[in-house]
Every structure is written in C-alpha cells, then in structure tokens.
Design an enzyme around this catalytic site. Structure first.
Site, PDB file in Angstrom:
ATOM      1  N   CYS A 114       0.813  -1.225   0.000  1.00 24.57           N
ATOM      2  CA  CYS A 114       0.000   0.000   0.000  1.00 24.57           C
ATOM      3  C   CYS A 114       0.846   1.275   0.000  1.00 24.57           C
ATOM      4  CB  CYS A 114      -0.938  -0.003   1.196  1.00 24.57           C
ATOM      5  SG  CYS A 114      -1.890  -1.516   1.283  1.00 24.57           S
ATOM      6  N   HIS A 255      -3.617   6.701   2.782  1.00 16.66           N
ATOM      7  CA  HIS A 255      -3.977   5.427   2.145  1.00 16.66           C
ATOM      8  C   HIS A 255      -5.344   5.004   2.675  1.00 16.66           C
ATOM      9  CE1 HIS A 255      -4.153   1.345   0.959  1.00 16.66           C
ATOM     10  NE2 HIS A 255      -3.880   0.859   2.158  1.00 16.66           N
ATOM     11  N   ASN A 285     -10.028  -0.890  -0.187  1.00 17.26           N
ATOM     12  CA  ASN A 285      -8.574  -0.747  -0.143  1.00 17.26           C
ATOM     13  C   ASN A 285      -7.995  -1.219  -1.479  1.00 17.26           C
ATOM     14  OD1 ASN A 285      -5.824  -1.037   0.280  1.00 17.26           O
ATOM     15  ND2 ASN A 285      -6.019  -1.994   2.295  1.00 17.26           N
TER      16      ASN A 285
HETATM   17  O1  UT7 Z   1      -3.745  -1.634   3.642  1.00 14.24           O
HETATM   18  C1  UT7 Z   1      -2.793  -2.288   4.408  1.00 14.24           C
HETATM   19  C2  UT7 Z   1      -3.057  -2.276   5.810  1.00 14.24           C
HETATM   20  N1  UT7 Z   1      -4.277  -2.925   6.147  1.00 14.24           N
HETATM   21  C3  UT7 Z   1      -4.960  -2.479   7.146  1.00 14.24           C
HETATM   22  O2  UT7 Z   1      -4.552  -1.496   7.702  1.00 14.24           O
HETATM   23  C4  UT7 Z   1      -6.157  -3.232   7.627  1.00 14.24           C
HETATM   24  C5  UT7 Z   1      -6.147  -3.241   9.121  1.00 14.24           C
HETATM   25  N2  UT7 Z   1      -7.211  -4.002   9.792  1.00 14.24           N
HETATM   26  C6  UT7 Z   1      -8.509  -3.726   9.688  1.00 14.24           C
HETATM   27  O3  UT7 Z   1      -8.958  -2.915   8.900  1.00 14.24           O
HETATM   28  C7  UT7 Z   1      -9.422  -4.408  10.705  1.00 14.24           C
HETATM   29  O4  UT7 Z   1      -8.625  -5.107  11.622  1.00 14.24           O
HETATM   30  C8  UT7 Z   1     -10.456  -5.407  10.090  1.00 14.24           C
HETATM   31  C9  UT7 Z   1     -11.537  -4.623   9.382  1.00 14.24           C
HETATM   32  C10 UT7 Z   1      -9.775  -6.363   9.139  1.00 14.24           C
HETATM   33  C11 UT7 Z   1     -11.110  -6.201  11.197  1.00 14.24           C
HETATM   34  O5  UT7 Z   1     -11.705  -5.335  12.154  1.00 14.24           O
HETATM   35  P1  UT7 Z   1     -11.409  -5.525  13.726  1.00 14.24           P
HETATM   36  O6  UT7 Z   1     -12.242  -4.515  14.394  1.00 14.24           O
HETATM   37  O7  UT7 Z   1      -9.939  -5.456  13.927  1.00 14.24           O
HETATM   38  O8  UT7 Z   1     -11.984  -6.950  14.008  1.00 14.24           O
HETATM   39  P2  UT7 Z   1     -11.239  -8.240  14.625  1.00 14.24           P
HETATM   40  O9  UT7 Z   1     -10.319  -8.833  13.620  1.00 14.24           O
HETATM   41  O10 UT7 Z   1     -10.696  -7.922  15.979  1.00 14.24           O
HETATM   42  O11 UT7 Z   1     -12.469  -9.225  14.808  1.00 14.24           O
HETATM   43  C12 UT7 Z   1     -13.553  -8.925  15.712  1.00 14.24           C
HETATM   44  C13 UT7 Z   1     -14.641  -9.957  15.476  1.00 14.24           C
HETATM   45  C14 UT7 Z   1     -14.150 -11.395  15.454  1.00 14.24           C
HETATM   46  O12 UT7 Z   1     -15.138 -12.208  16.050  1.00 14.24           O
HETATM   47  P3  UT7 Z   1     -14.982 -12.698  17.583  1.00 14.24           P
HETATM   48  O13 UT7 Z   1     -13.700 -13.467  17.646  1.00 14.24           O
HETATM   49  O14 UT7 Z   1     -14.963 -11.438  18.400  1.00 14.24           O
HETATM   50  O15 UT7 Z   1     -16.196 -13.526  17.783  1.00 14.24           O
HETATM   51  C15 UT7 Z   1     -14.077 -11.717  13.984  1.00 14.24           C
HETATM   52  O16 UT7 Z   1     -14.227 -13.097  13.712  1.00 14.24           O
HETATM   53  O17 UT7 Z   1     -15.255  -9.722  14.208  1.00 14.24           O
HETATM   54  C16 UT7 Z   1     -15.258 -10.948  13.453  1.00 14.24           C
HETATM   55  N3  UT7 Z   1     -15.162 -10.617  12.039  1.00 14.24           N
HETATM   56  C17 UT7 Z   1     -16.244 -10.379  11.267  1.00 14.24           C
HETATM   57  N4  UT7 Z   1     -17.553 -10.387  11.541  1.00 14.24           N
HETATM   58  C18 UT7 Z   1     -18.405 -10.085  10.526  1.00 14.24           C
HETATM   59  C19 UT7 Z   1     -14.037 -10.459  11.280  1.00 14.24           C
HETATM   60  N5  UT7 Z   1     -14.378 -10.144  10.026  1.00 14.24           N
HETATM   61  C20 UT7 Z   1     -15.721 -10.091   9.984  1.00 14.24           C
HETATM   62  C21 UT7 Z   1     -16.648  -9.784   8.966  1.00 14.24           C
HETATM   63  N6  UT7 Z   1     -17.976  -9.801   9.284  1.00 14.24           N
HETATM   64  N7  UT7 Z   1     -16.279  -9.490   7.720  1.00 14.24           N
END
Ligand code: UT7
Length: 334
Positions: A114, A255, A285
């Site tokens: 990115c 970004h 993204n």
């Molecule tokens: O461009 C390069 C750099 N990339 C980035 O900067 C991306 C950085 N990360 C993110 O944007 C976020 O971490 C995500 C959007 C990918 C995820 O959001 P989060 O708030 O960090 O969620 P998490 O990974 O901590 O997951 C929280 C919960 C989990 O469930 P449990 O374990 O709490 O039951 C996940 O399984 O959300 C669940 N989850 C989803 N639920 C519904 C993860 N993805 C999804 C989804 N829909 N698509």
C-alpha cells in the site's frame, strides 16, 4: 539544481461493483458490520480479462493527457503493484510502457504494497533531482480481486481493484517542488500481511502450494494497531522536520485502508474534517492505487488547485510506510 514537480493525476476504476450486500451472500458478514468496522460500502472489481496493466494504461493515459508532457519525453515508468500481470517477469511497468507506445524508457515495478505509490514518488524525486531523469510516469495499479480469498471474511470485505497515475517532471522553480518524502520498513512484521505461497519462500511440494493459493492473508487487528501508531509518528515527523503545521495542510490524503484508521490518525494530527480526503467507502482498499485514485477524485471534483499542499501517508505489507509533502504543480496553469 533540478527539482521534482507533481504535474498531473489520472485514475481508472473498473465498471463492476461489489457491494457489502453481495459479500454478505458469499461469507458470514453484513453490511452493518463492514460499514461500522471499515467504512467501506462497495468496491470495484476488474473483469476476468482486464489485467493490472490494462487498468494502469487507462489511468496513465489520463495523467499523460493532463500533464502536457509528450509521451516520448517520458524517460522512466514505475508501476507500484502487488498484483502484477505476471509472477516475476515481465514487469507490469514494461507492459504498460509498451501499450502506451513508450520505447526505451527505464521501466520497473515497485513492491511496497500500500506504500508503493509513495515509494515510487520518492524514486522519481531522487532520479529527477540527481539529473538522471526528467519526466517520470508513476502508475499504481491493482487487481487485488485476483489475490483475494473470497471465503475469508477477514480480508475479502476490504479489497478492490483500480489504478491511479501521476506525471512527475523536472523544474527549476523551487516553489513547484515536492517538499519532502519519508519512506521506511520493518520486516519484523512481515507475517502480519502476506501472500505466503507462490514464491521461493513457500514449500512448493506442499498441498497448500499445489492448490495454487497465492491469496493475501492478514492479521487484521494487529495490523490496525501498528498502522495507527506508525502513521501518526511518521506524519508528525515529516511535518516537524519541514516546519509545517497540520492546519497549513490543504489536503490530507491517507492510504484508504479503513475509515477507523484514517479517523484515528486524522484525530491524532488534529486534522479538521474538511482537510481529510476519504474515498474508502466507494473503492475499498486498492493498495498501491489508493492514494492516486483519491487525488484524482479530488482533482475531478474541482477541489485541487495549483500550489495546494497535499500530505500523503501510507502503510502496508512488508511492513512498509511512507509520507510525502507535495504541492500540486501542473505545467499548463503556471
Ligand atoms: O492496507 C494495508 C493495511 N491494512 C490495514 O490497515 C487493515 C487493518 N485491519 C482492519 O482494517 C481491521 O482489523 C479489520 C476490518 C480487518 C477487522 O476489524 P477488527 O475490528 O480489527 O476486528 P477483529 O479482527 O478484531 O475481529 C472482531 C470480530 C471477530 O469475532 P470474535 O472473535 O470477536 O467472535 C471476527 O471473527 O469480528 C469478526 N469478524 C467479522 N464479523 C463479521 C471479522 N471479520 C468479519 C466480517 N464480518 N467481515
């Protein structure tokens, strides 16, 4: 001394749109979750026979038209991409150059995920300031849909396809010059965001590799935290070093990874809402293409004026990061 000026911008997005509702039919997710956690509503997806170079070509054609620089004056073409047309070679840059009818110019790809556009900008600046090149065409183009696992809800909701391009030219006017660019990397965090298969680092005889999976994998939450910390520090540094206050920045163009990351960094830097350019809701993204696509949106909306300073910042796989202070300096209006 020669300075490097940011002359023009162009972009292209493929026609097909993939909405959050579409994704909710493919994996266990919802429009509500995606909107709340990422700010993304939809993203564009390239056609099966539409390659990274095809999208790059369209963006580059626009940037060239708007630059006033003849294409036979381009002496370097850099393509920032992590989704090249071909694995290893030829570079997507050489394919775009050929499709544009540019012969003999130096052409190569940059792999900085990115941060690829900012890395490319820094290379263009260095070559121009050293006197080795005069007109550099930069393209950020990504067909991330080709390396996205549409069974993994943690990643497939984030990524989209598209391209952006800019022409950077030599100038002797200091007021037109790119002010400063920071780039950095820390391989200790390499496993946060990677495509583990398909390279010499993967076990070619394993079942996983045989299945042909070259998909992106991401430790999203850890990446998120490192992104906010690194971006905030890097941007504060480049502003301090150049004696520029955040309120003096006309356009903060980060970004476009996640609206929550953009807001967290914007808040830490005390940016007003009207300074921050946000396109993540409609493109998702698009990695190396995201910053030039966002600049192009600003330009096409008539909101980018001559001399206005853009503050760019990015963060991505590697891990890599970068920031840049760039005045918009088109030739035709000066
Ligand atoms: O461009 C390069 C750099 N990339 C980035 O900067 C991306 C950085 N990360 C993110 O944007 C976020 O971490 C995500 C959007 C990918 C995820 O959001 P989060 O708030 O960090 O969620 P998490 O990974 O901590 O997951 C929280 C919960 C989990 O469930 P449990 O374990 O709490 O039951 C996940 O399984 O959300 C669940 N989850 C989803 N639920 C519904 C993860 N993805 C999804 C989804 N829909 N698509």
């Amino acid at each position: 001394m020669a300075y490097a000026a940011f002359r023009s911008i162009g972009a292209y997005v493929p026609e097909k749109i993939l909405t959050n509702e579409d994704l909710a039919k493919m994996v266990d997710t919802s429009d509500e979750w995606i909107t709340k956690r990422t700010g993304i509503k939809e993203r564009h997806i390239a056609a099966k026979d539409e390659f990274t170079s095809d999208m790059g070509l369209k963006a580059a054609t626009k940037a060239l038209e708007r630059s006033g620089v003849e294409k036979d004056k381009i002496d370097m073409l850099i393509c920032a991409t992590i989704s090249p047309d071909y694995f290893c070679m030829p570079s997507t840059a050489t394919i775009i150059a050929n499709k544009l009818g540019i012969k003999g110019a130096t052409a190569f790809d940059v792999t900085a995920a990115c941060t690829g556009f900012i890395y490319s900008l820094s290379i263009a600046k260095a070559f121009i300031e050293s006197g080795m090149k005069k007109n550099v065409l930069i393209v950020g183009s990504e067909k991330l849909s080709a390396i996205t696992d549409y069974t993994d809800r943690g990643t497939c909701i984030l990524f989209g396809d598209g391209a952006g391009s800019a022409v950077i030219s030599a100038t002797d006017k200091k007021e037109e010059a790119i002010i400063d660019i920071h780039t950095g990397a820390d391989g200790e965090y390499a496993d946060l965001l990677m495509t583990p298969n398909g390279g010499t680092g993967s076990a070619h005889d394993s079942l996983e590799a045989e299945s042909g999976s070259c998909f992106m994998q991401m430790k999203g939450n850890e990446t998120f935290k490192v992104a906010v910390r690194t971006l905030t520090n890097d941007v504060k540094e480049i502003l301090t070093e150049n004696n520029i206050k955040s309120e003096d920045i006309k356009h903060f163009i980060p970004h476009q990874a996640n609206l929550r990351i953009i807001k967290a960094v914007g808040d830490a830097l005390k940016m007003r809402e009207d300074q921050v350019v946000i396109t993540v809701q409609k493109y998702g993204n698009t990695s190396g293409a995201s910053i030039p696509m966002a600049i192009n949106d600003l330009y096409e909306a008539g909101n980018l004026e001559v001399g206005e300073i853009m503050l760019l910042d990015a963060f991505g796989g590697g891990l890599t990061w970068g920031s840049a202070l760039v005045p918009f300096s088109p030739i035709s209006k000066l």
